[in-house]
Design an enzyme around this catalytic site. Structure first.
Site, PDB file in Angstrom:
ATOM      1  CE  LYS A 112     -43.196  70.236  28.079  1.00 22.12           C
ATOM      2  NZ  LYS A 112     -42.088  69.854  28.587  1.00 22.12           N
ATOM      3  CG  HIS A 168     -46.441  66.570  29.654  1.00 21.78           C
ATOM      4  ND1 HIS A 168     -46.420  65.103  29.933  1.00 21.78           N
ATOM      5  CD2 HIS A 168     -45.290  67.310  29.677  1.00 21.78           C
ATOM      6  CE1 HIS A 168     -45.195  64.734  29.333  1.00 21.78           C
ATOM      7  NE2 HIS A 168     -44.235  65.623  29.185  1.00 21.78           N
ATOM      8  CD  GLU A 191     -41.802  62.915  30.177  1.00 25.34           C
ATOM      9  OE1 GLU A 191     -41.068  63.812  30.072  1.00 25.34           O
ATOM     10  OE2 GLU A 191     -41.298  62.636  31.887  1.00 25.34           O
TER      11      GLU A 191
END
Length: 506
Positions: free
Chosen positions: A250, A272, A333
């Site tokens: 992430k 991410h 997201e």
């Protein structure tokens, strides 16, 4: 003169002993002595812990070593020093080494620990190292085993290393290792935490499946604008089943190199963060007990090269594939996968699709509609020098592409043999003509000393890792039972049920 010579004869051994003693270090045999010695130890000092069980040890090290002169705290005889009970370790100084400790039989206060907090071993300082330690089904308190954690004033630890450690039979929630450069996810679009430059290498992970998003093997960062620049290499993940994400990456600019994922019921995720690299990893399923995974990719500007995928079963809930490329909205997201290099990979006898270009697309459409975002399918993909091969009677074509995404992407030097492609793209069927493509335009990741162009241009090298190549040097047998049997022992299974029940109630 005779008297002086005689005196010198007495003094010389004493002087030698005084000079040698610091090199031998101090041996401690109780919690209290350990606490006192670590308060006084100087750079270059060695603290050795005598054989025994150190119940309720609360080891907080605030002194620092120096570059080339670390402070080392280690088991006198690795494997014979046990940290148990209400234990914790905090490395608050810098240039510290913790070596050869076995963490087991814990009973930390359940209410005092939580997911996303400090770990059983919390690293607050930079240039620290955890090596040759064992973490085996420690206790029932939810936390990671190791974290890099921000100090109270927000300072981020950097340049730490976790190596040759074994993490087995973890029955609690939260990841095994959390590498943090922010206290929480920053989602306002601003730059997240600074680069961490950590390395996790030659470690062993095997942990049972938990319900929900319960914590996988490693998390690096919290959200897409964090800068990771961490190197995860030469690790063996064997039935690392904690959740659907073996690793959840992430943050940006992390490199995953030379790892082996064997019979794992999840995927290695670029979750991410853009501009990440996966090179020369092995994703293997060699039985048909469960569905096994490869990679699931969100984001852009990644390099996925020289990876080997051979999966005897794939994960139905994700779409039965080795490599999943996420559809969705850019920089969201559930960020769209686009603009990346997929080169010199081998997909061999995958009992599923080699590449799924639109996994979970209906869920992504719903998310985009609810948030008024533009749904897109992966594009600007450069697929070069990949080998797709099957000689087993699996029913899946090589590609799942319901939107003909492939037509928007670049295909060069790929070879496919054995089954239908599933898409109308020009791919050679001449395996004898296959060779890895040469790559020359990949920029290095700052702080990671790997020549990415040279590594990719070689094609796949080496072979899957074994236990003997990653274990702590003193540990011969794998701890626990899950790695070899996919089952916990009866007593651990009972504790596991209690943890799950408690988590549901709270």
């Amino acid at each position: 003169m005779k008297m002086l010579n005689k005196l010198a004869g007495y003094l010389l051994p004493i002087m030698v002993l005084l000079n040698v003693a610091p090199c031998l270090g101090q041996v401690v045999a109780s919690n209290e002595t350990l606490y006192q010695v670590v308060k006084e130890v100087k750079p270059g000092g060695l603290v050795q812990i005598a054989d025994g069980t150190y119940k309720d040890v609360q080891l907080i090290v605030s002194n620092s070593g120096k570059s080339g002169l670390p402070i080392t705290i280690k088991a006198l005889n690795p494997g014979k020093v046990f940290f148990t009970g209400d234990a914790k370790v905090e490395l608050r100084g810098e240039h510290l080494i913790l070596e050869g400790i076995w963490f087991k039989d814990g009973n930390r206060a359940i209410q005092a620990w939580k997911s996303h907090g400090p770990g059983l071993v919390a690293i607050y300082g930079s240039y620290n190292r955890i090596t040759a330690c064992v973490f085996d089904c420690f206790d029932e308190a939810n936390s990671a085993y190791i974290t890099t954690s921000l100090t109270e004033d927000g300072k981020v630890p950097q340049h730490c290393r976790i190596d040759h450690c074994s993490f087995t039979d973890k029955i609690t929630f939260d990841q095994v290792i959390n590498l943090n450069n922010t206290a929480r996810a920053i989602k306002d679009g601003s730059v997240g935490g600074p680069a961490m430059y950590h390395r996790v290498d030659h470690c062993f992970f095997s942990n049972p499946q938990k319900p929900g998003n319960a914590g996988g093997g490693i998390r690096i960062g919290y959200y897409r604008n964090d800068i990771g620049r961490c190197l995860v290499d030469s690790n063996l993940f064997m039935r690392q089943d904690s959740e659907a994400e073996i690793i959840t990456s992430k943050s940006q600019e992390n490199v995953y190199y030379g790892n082996t994922y064997l019979n794992c019921q999840g995927t290695m995720n670029f979750r991410h963060g853009d501009h990440q690299v996966a090179i020369n990893n092995f994703y293997i399923g060699n039985d048909q007990r469960f569905g096994y995974g490869g990679m699931f990719v969100w984001g852009s500007r990644h390099v996925i090269a020289c990876n080997y995928f051979e999966l005897s079963e794939t994960i139905k809930s994700r779409g039965n594939a080795a490599l999943y490329l996420n559809p969705g909205a850019m920089a969201s997201e559930h960020a769209l996968a686009f603009d990346m290099l997929i080169a010199n990979n081998a997909f061999i006898n995958v009992n599923g699709y080699a590449i799924h270009f639109n996994p979970l697309d209906e869920r992504r459409k719903e998310y985009c509609a609810a948030n008024r975002l533009k749904f897109e399918t992966p594009h600007q993909l450069m697929l070069k020098g990949n080998l797709f091969f099957k000689d087993k009677p699996y029913v899946y074509p090589f590609f799942k592409d319901d939107y003909f995404i492939a037509g928007k992407n670049s295909w060069t030097g790929n070879v496919a043999l054995g089954v239908e492609k599933g898409i109308p793209v020009n791919i050679s069927a001449n395996r004898s003509a296959y060779k890895p493509v040469k790559i020359k335009d990949i920029q290095p990741i700052e702080g990671i000393a790997l020549d990415l162009n040279a590594l990719i241009s070689k094609g796949i090298t080496g072979k899957p890792l074994s236990w003997d190549e990653v274990r702590p040097y003193w540990l011969k047998e794998m701890p626990g039972t899950y790695a070899l049997t996919a089952r916990l022992s009866a007593d651990r299974a009972a504790k596991f049920k209690a943890v799950i029940k408690r988590n549901k109630e709270h």
